[in-house]
Design an enzyme around this catalytic site. Sequence first.
Site, PDB file in Angstrom:
ATOM      1  N   SER A   1       0.796  -1.229   0.000  1.00  9.89           N
ATOM      2  CA  SER A   1       0.000   0.000   0.000  1.00  9.89           C
ATOM      3  C   SER A   1       0.825   1.273   0.000  1.00  9.89           C
ATOM      4  O   SER A   1       0.345   2.323  -0.422  1.00  9.89           O
ATOM      5  CB  SER A   1      -0.943   0.001   1.200  1.00  9.89           C
ATOM      6  OG  SER A   1      -0.211  -0.164   2.402  1.00  9.89           O
TER       7      SER A   1
ATOM      8  N   HIS B   1      -5.445  -3.517  -2.375  1.00  7.89           N
ATOM      9  CA  HIS B   1      -5.121  -2.539  -3.421  1.00  7.89           C
ATOM     10  C   HIS B   1      -5.060  -3.155  -4.814  1.00  7.89           C
ATOM     11  O   HIS B   1      -4.677  -2.484  -5.773  1.00  7.89           O
ATOM     12  CB  HIS B   1      -3.798  -1.835  -3.098  1.00  7.89           C
ATOM     13  CG  HIS B   1      -3.892  -1.015  -1.859  1.00  7.89           C
ATOM     14  ND1 HIS B   1      -4.307   0.288  -1.852  1.00  7.89           N
ATOM     15  CD2 HIS B   1      -3.675  -1.348  -0.560  1.00  7.89           C
ATOM     16  CE1 HIS B   1      -4.336   0.744  -0.616  1.00  7.89           C
ATOM     17  NE2 HIS B   1      -3.947  -0.235   0.189  1.00  7.89           N
TER      18      HIS B   1
ATOM     19  N   LYS C   1     -11.640   0.364  -1.501  1.00  7.49           N
ATOM     20  CA  LYS C   1     -10.674   1.028  -2.378  1.00  7.49           C
ATOM     21  C   LYS C   1     -11.245   1.111  -3.791  1.00  7.49           C
ATOM     22  O   LYS C   1     -12.123   1.925  -4.027  1.00  7.49           O
ATOM     23  CB  LYS C   1      -9.335   0.345  -2.243  1.00  7.49           C
ATOM     24  CG  LYS C   1      -8.872   0.580  -0.792  1.00  7.49           C
ATOM     25  CD  LYS C   1      -7.733  -0.143  -0.316  1.00  7.49           C
ATOM     26  CE  LYS C   1      -7.353   0.321   1.082  1.00  7.49           C
ATOM     27  NZ  LYS C   1      -8.126  -0.250   2.176  1.00  7.49           N
TER      28      LYS C   1
END
Length: 384
Positions: A178, A206, A237
């Site tokens: 990340s 992610h 996300k």
Amino acid sequence: MNVFVSDTLQDLEEKGLRRELRTVESAQGREVVIDGKRFLNFCSNNYLGLADDERLKKAAAACLEEQGLGAGASRLVCGNLSAHRVLEEEIARFKGTEASLVFSTGYMANVGIIASLFGAGDMIFSDRLNHASIIDGILLSQAKWKRYPHCDMDALEAMLQKAQGYRQKVIVTDTVFSMDGDIAPLDKIVALAKKYDCLVMVDEAHALGVLGENGKGVVEYFGLQDQVDIQMGTFSKAVGSFGAYCCGRKMLIECLVNKARSFIYTTGLPPSIAAASCEGIRIIEDDQQRRQQLWENTRYFVKRVKEMGFETLNTETPIVPIVVKEAELAVQFSKVLYEQGLFVAAIRPPTVPQGTSRLRVTIMATHTQEDLDRLLAALSAMKI
Ligand code: PMP
């Protein structure tokens, strides 16, 4: 306590590590409003720009109307609503696994999964740059653990060779890191796990919606379906919503329902949020164009920022670190950009190791080339 609190704050201040909250007054988009001013947003994980997408809002609103606001209780009591079940079926189908379980956040998923499946007598191998929630899950589990140097497969193998006599062994890794934006060598990790009779757990927070031909993440990117035992990811996300999942074998999911304390002892996710996540997954599956645009933007930005000579580590994704080393410098550069209407987060220890403070730029599919050029021009004037 007051002395402890004021000493702590002063200590953070002196080290340039004190953090403060900023309030965004608009929706999360490529632009945000703070203190009545508009800023180009380069620090959200809203990679595909779905956080304020009309389709997600509509899905949430329709579910809100039908199932109300709160889930009312934990899932095992009476807070298990059909919106949760639909999302669990959808994510299992999308990821091609037998089953899945929704958690309220990614943090709670990691803590709950790791602490319920592993314990005394087990050994956990964890990449040094894994997310804090993985580390907290490991600490809570009371299993033995070793950190291997970031993505260093030789070091991991040396540790695996020595690890004998444990009940279970597992390698845990973020698939996209990340703060560095690089991709874990999951193909090699899976091969090592096979060789040394180890389980594999991945955090695709992610990667979901970003990597893999169909946006299913790094497991898809390396073609490793059916070879990863525990797959965790978040809806907070690229999906543009909130919450998280674990997917895998049906038996694994049943065990988590019975054992994961961060699942059992908390109120179910608001159903409208689950409905929005479901819509986000459908958009990721149907709208390849968004992902292509994200990658086009990323390639454009990374190429130019590298040409300017910035230290961007081994980024391979829309997360672009610009390392300035000292915490104070990162804060200063972030302020300079902020004054020009560019919102870029300064990331400092303990989020990243000492001496690696950075600006963390995140690229979105909805950024225009003009947006990217504005940031590039401001960076080139800064002489980091
Ligand atoms: N894992 C990783 C790799 C993350 O980056 C994050 C959030 N930043 C989480 C887990 C936690 O997810 P959530 O924000 O949904 O709690």
